[in-house]
Design a protein around this motif. Structure first.
Motif, PDB file in Angstrom:
ATOM      1  N   SER A  87       0.555  -1.506   0.391  1.00  0.00           N
ATOM      2  CA  SER A  87       0.611  -0.143   0.135  1.00  0.00           C
ATOM      3  C   SER A  87       1.140   1.308   0.193  1.00  0.00           C
ATOM      4  CB  SER A  87      -0.900  -0.026   0.857  1.00  0.00           C
ATOM      5  OG  SER A  87      -0.236  -0.322   2.402  1.00  0.00           O
ATOM      6  N   THR A  88       1.870   1.116   0.673  1.00  0.00           N
ATOM      7  CA  THR A  88       2.762   2.256   0.220  1.00  0.00           C
ATOM      8  C   THR A  88       3.526   2.688  -1.206  1.00  0.00           C
ATOM      9  OG1 THR A  88       5.011   1.117   0.600  1.00  0.00           O
ATOM     10  CG2 THR A  88       3.121   2.105   2.389  1.00  0.00           C
ATOM     11  N   SER A  89       3.476   1.074  -2.039  1.00  0.00           N
ATOM     12  CA  SER A  89       3.691   1.737  -3.673  1.00  0.00           C
ATOM     13  C   SER A  89       2.793   1.417  -4.021  1.00  0.00           C
ATOM     14  CB  SER A  89       5.134   0.739  -3.550  1.00  0.00           C
ATOM     15  OG  SER A  89       4.718  -0.588  -3.028  1.00  0.00           O
ATOM     16  N   TYR A  90       2.865   1.860  -5.887  1.00  0.00           N
ATOM     17  CA  TYR A  90       2.209   1.750  -6.784  1.00  0.00           C
ATOM     18  C   TYR A  90       2.945   1.054  -8.052  1.00  0.00           C
ATOM     19  CZ  TYR A  90       4.422   5.803  -8.747  1.00  0.00           C
ATOM     20  OH  TYR A  90       5.285   6.639  -9.417  1.00  0.00           O
ATOM     21  N   ASN A  91       2.073   0.209  -9.296  1.00  0.00           N
ATOM     22  CA  ASN A  91       2.267  -0.435  -9.988  1.00  0.00           C
ATOM     23  C   ASN A  91       3.139   0.523 -10.966  1.00  0.00           C
ATOM     24  OD1 ASN A  91       3.333  -1.206 -12.204  1.00  0.00           O
ATOM     25  ND2 ASN A  91       1.117  -2.233 -12.764  1.00  0.00           N
ATOM     26  N   ASN A  92       4.133   1.468 -11.331  1.00  0.00           N
ATOM     27  CA  ASN A  92       4.658   2.493 -12.639  1.00  0.00           C
ATOM     28  C   ASN A  92       4.969   1.830 -13.334  1.00  0.00           C
ATOM     29  OD1 ASN A  92       6.884   1.223 -12.160  1.00  0.00           O
ATOM     30  ND2 ASN A  92       8.378   2.921 -11.531  1.00  0.00           N
ATOM     31  N   THR A  93       5.094   2.253 -14.607  1.00  0.00           N
ATOM     32  CA  THR A  93       4.666   1.408 -15.945  1.00  0.00           C
ATOM     33  C   THR A  93       5.520   1.204 -16.586  1.00  0.00           C
ATOM     34  OG1 THR A  93       6.269   3.819 -17.172  1.00  0.00           O
ATOM     35  CG2 THR A  93       3.419   3.979 -16.697  1.00  0.00           C
ATOM     36  N   ALA A  94       6.464   0.528 -15.624  1.00  0.00           N
ATOM     37  CA  ALA A  94       8.165  -0.304 -15.872  1.00  0.00           C
ATOM     38  C   ALA A  94       7.915  -1.578 -15.221  1.00  0.00           C
ATOM     39  CB  ALA A  94       9.331   0.561 -15.455  1.00  0.00           C
ATOM     40  N   ASN A  95       6.694  -1.337 -14.682  1.00  0.00           N
ATOM     41  CA  ASN A  95       5.820  -3.298 -13.542  1.00  0.00           C
ATOM     42  C   ASN A  95       7.397  -3.038 -12.544  1.00  0.00           C
ATOM     43  OD1 ASN A  95       4.274  -3.968 -14.957  1.00  0.00           O
ATOM     44  ND2 ASN A  95       5.483  -5.421 -16.445  1.00  0.00           N
TER      45      ASN A  95
END
Length: 182
Positions: free
Chosen positions: A35-43
């Protein structure tokens, strides 16, 4: 997956395996970000952007805030000071709505320190009124309800422009006098 192995597995990238997409989170691969991070476009799981404590979708789409910040639910952001029309709720750490008559309140929906004059509200003793209470008049310069002269029971436009008089006084040309002229 590109990983090295010794006593622990250290990954530098992740790939799909058996139809499951893996994301790089730190030095390991996982199916979801915490929950303290997200999936950016670079997986890759990238950290939420401060002042977000938790986020979803992007680093600035907050779901909760770091200590000392308040969450604004209507736009999923965090702020150290709530905008006008909201107050910092120290129990929920949310920016909650002030009373609809207030533009500025602190710690609770009311009392107000400024009123919504666009809706005809003016402040008197930390409460917003529309109309002003009896014994006061609208002071548009200060956006407040100010007291009438002590001899007036009601007034308009200024404190001495009486429309009704207090007990034992008589109205003469918008002034309250103690006795009528001969």
């Amino acid at each position: 997956m590109t990983c090295t192995s010794s006593s622990t597995i250290t990954c530098t990238s992740c790939a799909n395996f058996s139809g499951i997409s893996y994301l790089l989170t730190g030095t390991t691969c996982a199916t979801t970000c915490n929950s303290t991070s997200y999936n950016n476009t670079a997986n890759t799981c990238a950290a939420c952007t401060s002042p977000c404590a938790t986020c979803i979708g992007t680093g600035t789409n907050c779901t909760s805030c770091l200590t000392g910040n308040y969450f604004i639910p209507n736009n999923n952001t965090c702020t150290s000071t709530c905008p006008n029309g909201f107050f910092g709720n120290t129990t929920t750490n949310n920016c909650d709505n002030c009373d609809s008559s207030c533009t500025i309140c602190t710690g609770a929906p009311s009392p107000c320190s400024a009123c919504n004059t666009g809706k005809g509200y003016y402040i008197y003793n930390l409460v917003c009124y529309n109309p002003c209470p009896i014994g006061t008049f609208v002071n548009t310069t200060n956006a407040s309800c100010d007291l009438c002269n002590i001899t007036c029971s009601s007034c308009s436009n200024n404190s001495n422009n009486c429309t009704n008089c207090a007990s034992s006084y008589y109205l003469l040309n918008f002034t309250c006098i103690s006795s009528c002229p001969n």
